[in-house]
Write an enzyme that holds these catalytic residues in place. Structure first.
Site: not given
Length: 304
Positions: A254, A270
């Protein structure tokens, strides 16, 4: 930064409503609950450059080879969901293999997953996870059996007998290098673009190995920069090391509201890239697209 559990039926949800933005900024970002399938890939304008060789052709099985029988699967086997997958499945035979995984498998009904061709049935794979059609990359084939990357697990595969599934082409691949903090998007084995990325902090490193795009979710907070998020099939290597509010979450790909942390190890596992880069990937990648995380490629891609 991790993806939390997802609501089914493709609905947009909010992740950990009790956790405020200050905690998101301090402990890394949480991701919304609803996965949605990606749009049809947009045309790619960039001129590709050679980087990753295609996988060699698999030898044709000889007529003398027999197909190991699939043992009947008990009705009470667990179903693989967004929660960590059941144990007992074998290790991925090529976790750092960066050759493209160009074909995916989509269950058309609930199918049993085995630990080996003709081995033990350990779980079921359903056509969807959290309401999103499941496509998993194919990593190996033997006579009558197909091995796929296992969802909700790291560096594990499952063997499926013939029947109950279809296949789909996967032209794209994402390779993430931890040392140079670089993400490269490949199409048909050729590099399209590279971006600098942020990765997991010490103790919560971005997991090495092959995984795949499980689905996407709209951003639940402004800290995501207003750009949709990819949930990956990977989970934290050490679930106990992440903050309590992130337990049971998946690794995600993301953007963030600022690019100041690119090139640093600041997330809860992440992969964080620019907003413009994330938008390009969202327009191009379909569920099932392979993602492989390595320390470093032998040579930088031409797009680096």
């Amino acid at each position: 930064m991790l993806f939390d559990r997802l609501f089914s039926r493709w609905a947009l949800g909010w992740l950990l409503a009790a956790v405020g933005v200050p905690v998101l900024l301090a402990a890394a970002l949480l991701v919304g609950r609803a996965l949605t399938a990606g749009p049809a890939p947009a045309p790619v304008a960039a001129a590709p450059t050679a980087a990753i060789p295609p996988a060699p052709d698999e030898p044709s099985p000889s007529p003398e080879e027999s197909v190991p029988a699939a043992a009947p699967a008990p009705d009470d086997l667990p179903v693989v969901t967004y929660d960590p997958a059941p144990g007992g499945f074998p290790a991925d035979p090529g976790p750092a293999d960066t050759r493209p995984l160009a074909e995916g498998l989509t269950p058309t009904r609930t199918v049993a997953a085995y630990d080996a061709p003709g081995g033990r049935p350990l779980a079921f794979l359903a056509p969807t996870i959290s309401g999103v059609e499941l496509t998993v990359p194919i990593v190996e084939r033997r006579v009558g059996w197909t091995a796929v990357l296992l969802p909700s697990a790291n560096r594990r595969i499952a063997w499926l007998p013939e029947g109950g599934w279809s296949t789909a082409a996967l032209p794209d691949q994402i390779v993430v290098e931890r040392r140079p903090h670089r993400l490269t998007w490949f199409r048909d084995g050729r590099a399209v673009r590279s971006w600098e990325v942020s990765l997991g902090m010490p103790g919560q490193s971005t997991p090495l190995g092959r995984t795949f795009v499980l689905g996407r979710t709209p951003p639940p907070q402004d800290v995501y920069g207003g750009v949709d998020i990819f949930a990956l099939g990977a989970i934290p290597d050490d679930p106990g090391a992440v903050p309590t509010g992130l337990r049971g979450a998946h690794i995600g790909l993301h953007s963030w509201y600022t690019d100041d942390t690119l090139g640093k190890n600041v997330t809860n596992g992440c992969i964080r890239l620019t907003r413009s880069g994330q938008r390009q990937l969202l327009a191009a990648l379909r569920p099932g697209t392979a993602v492989v995380v390595v320390d470093q490629l032998p040579a930088p891609p031409a797009t680096a």
